[in-house]
Design a protein around this motif. Structure first.
Motif, short mmCIF file in Angstrom:
data_model
loop_
_atom_site.label_atom_id
_atom_site.label_comp_id
_atom_site.label_asym_id
_atom_site.label_seq_id
_atom_site.Cartn_x
_atom_site.Cartn_y
_atom_site.Cartn_z
N LEU A 121 7.60 -0.66 6.40
CA LEU A 121 8.95 -1.20 6.24
C LEU A 121 9.19 -1.62 4.79
O LEU A 121 10.25 -1.38 4.23
CB LEU A 121 9.15 -2.41 7.16
N ALA A 122 8.18 -2.26 4.20
CA ALA A 122 8.28 -2.68 2.81
C ALA A 122 8.45 -1.48 1.89
O ALA A 122 9.25 -1.49 0.96
CB ALA A 122 7.04 -3.47 2.41
N HIS A 123 7.68 -0.43 2.16
CA HIS A 123 7.74 0.81 1.39
C HIS A 123 9.16 1.39 1.44
O HIS A 123 9.73 1.76 0.40
CB HIS A 123 6.74 1.81 1.95
N ALA A 124 9.72 1.45 2.64
CA ALA A 124 11.07 2.00 2.81
C ALA A 124 12.11 1.13 2.10
O ALA A 124 13.06 1.65 1.50
CB ALA A 124 11.40 2.10 4.30
N ALA A 125 11.93 -0.18 2.15
CA ALA A 125 12.89 -1.09 1.53
C ALA A 125 12.87 -0.96 0.00
O ALA A 125 13.92 -0.98 -0.64
CB ALA A 125 12.59 -2.52 1.94
N ASN A 150 0.86 -1.18 0.00
CA ASN A 150 0.00 0.00 0.00
C ASN A 150 0.90 1.24 0.00
O ASN A 150 1.63 1.47 0.96
CB ASN A 150 -0.90 0.00 1.24
N PRO A 151 0.86 2.07 -1.06
CA PRO A 151 1.78 3.21 -1.15
C PRO A 151 1.51 4.31 -0.14
O PRO A 151 2.35 5.20 0.06
CB PRO A 151 1.57 3.71 -2.58
N PHE A 152 0.35 4.27 0.52
CA PHE A 152 -0.01 5.34 1.45
C PHE A 152 0.34 5.02 2.90
O PHE A 152 0.29 5.90 3.75
CB PHE A 152 -1.50 5.64 1.34
N GLU A 153 0.68 3.77 3.18
CA GLU A 153 1.03 3.38 4.55
C GLU A 153 2.54 3.44 4.70
O GLU A 153 3.26 2.49 4.42
CB GLU A 153 0.48 1.99 4.87
#
Length: 248
Positions: A120-124, A67-70
């Motif tokens: 965390l996934a977004h940052a990675a 989810n790009p917003f989380e």
């Protein structure tokens, strides 16, 4: 400034049509700032590089199920939940991925486990890491279906190879014999090679009883929890808190 049809067609042939949206603005800026041709070209090409990187990240997000917003930036650290906030912030340095360590996010329904895992996934992904986020139920279903069309090895490899695999909602129900074996295979293959993040409504001490085979359970959990970061979140539902804020 108006762009000629010839220029538009040339740009499209070169597969640089993304620059058309900002080219008039850049031309006006170049004229105002008296940029040289080389400086103007560098500016326009950098716009294209930035655009492609942005699109690449967006595509990776979609492919990874994120989810790009989380994101961490949107996380409410003032929410009335009990959690080690310093550990949370430390995890977003992503050193655990470099060290091939795991992260266990445990707590009751709605306290923000999935949100933090997604962040965390977004940052990675933004750091250039290969990431996959999947609900446990969907993971096991995918592997079960792969046996029917003889694509099991390929499906299993898809869960083994990411730099960070996030298994969401693990432990909602007990695992059958095949699911226990599949989970064991994933954990063993990833151990010491890549990071696994798991969210669960159950504490890690309760995971042993979920497995069909206690021997497989002990072997898998020993590898999974060894040197893992264990984050326990307690308190009121984070989702309910966010919903109330939207109504205020």
């Amino acid at each position: 400034m108006t762009l000629s049809n010839e220029l538009k067609q040339t740009v499209k042939k070169l597969r640089l049509s993304g620059i058309l949206a900002t080219l008039p603005e850049r031309m006006a800026y170049a004229k105002q700032q008296h940029l040289t041709y080389a400086e103007f070209l560098e500016l326009v090409m950098q716009d294209e590089v930035d655009r492609r990187l942005h699109n690449q990240v967006d595509n990776q997000m979609k492919k990874a199920g994120i989810n790009p917003f989380e994101t961490l930036e949107r996380y409410d650290f003032d929410a009335p939940v009990q959690v080690d906030r310093e550990m949370i912030k430390g995890l977003f340095g992503l050193n655990f991925i470099e060290e091939k360590d795991n992260v266990m996010l445990c707590g009751p329904v709605g306290v923000g486990k999935t949100y933090l895992a997604n962040a965390l996934a977004h940052a990675a992904v933004r750091r250039g890491k290969k990431v996959l986020m999947v609900r446990a139920e969907k993971l096991f279903k995918r592997l079960q279906q792969s046996r029917a069309d003889y694509s099991y090895e390929k499906a299993l490899l898809g869960f083994i190879t990411p730099d960070m695999l996030i298994i969401d909602d693990f432990g909602l129900k007990a695992l059958n014999e095949q699911q226990s074996t599949d989970f064991y295979e994933i954990v063993v293959e990833r151990y010491g090679r890549a990071s696994t993040v798991i969210t669960s409504n159950r504490d890690t001490d309760e995971w042993l009883e979920l497995f069909h085979d206690p021997i497989l359970a002990n072997s898998a959990l020993d590898r999974l929890v060894h040197n893992a970061y264990r984050v326990v979140i307690e308190g009121e539902s984070y989702r309910k808190i966010k919903s109330r804020k939207k109504l205020i």
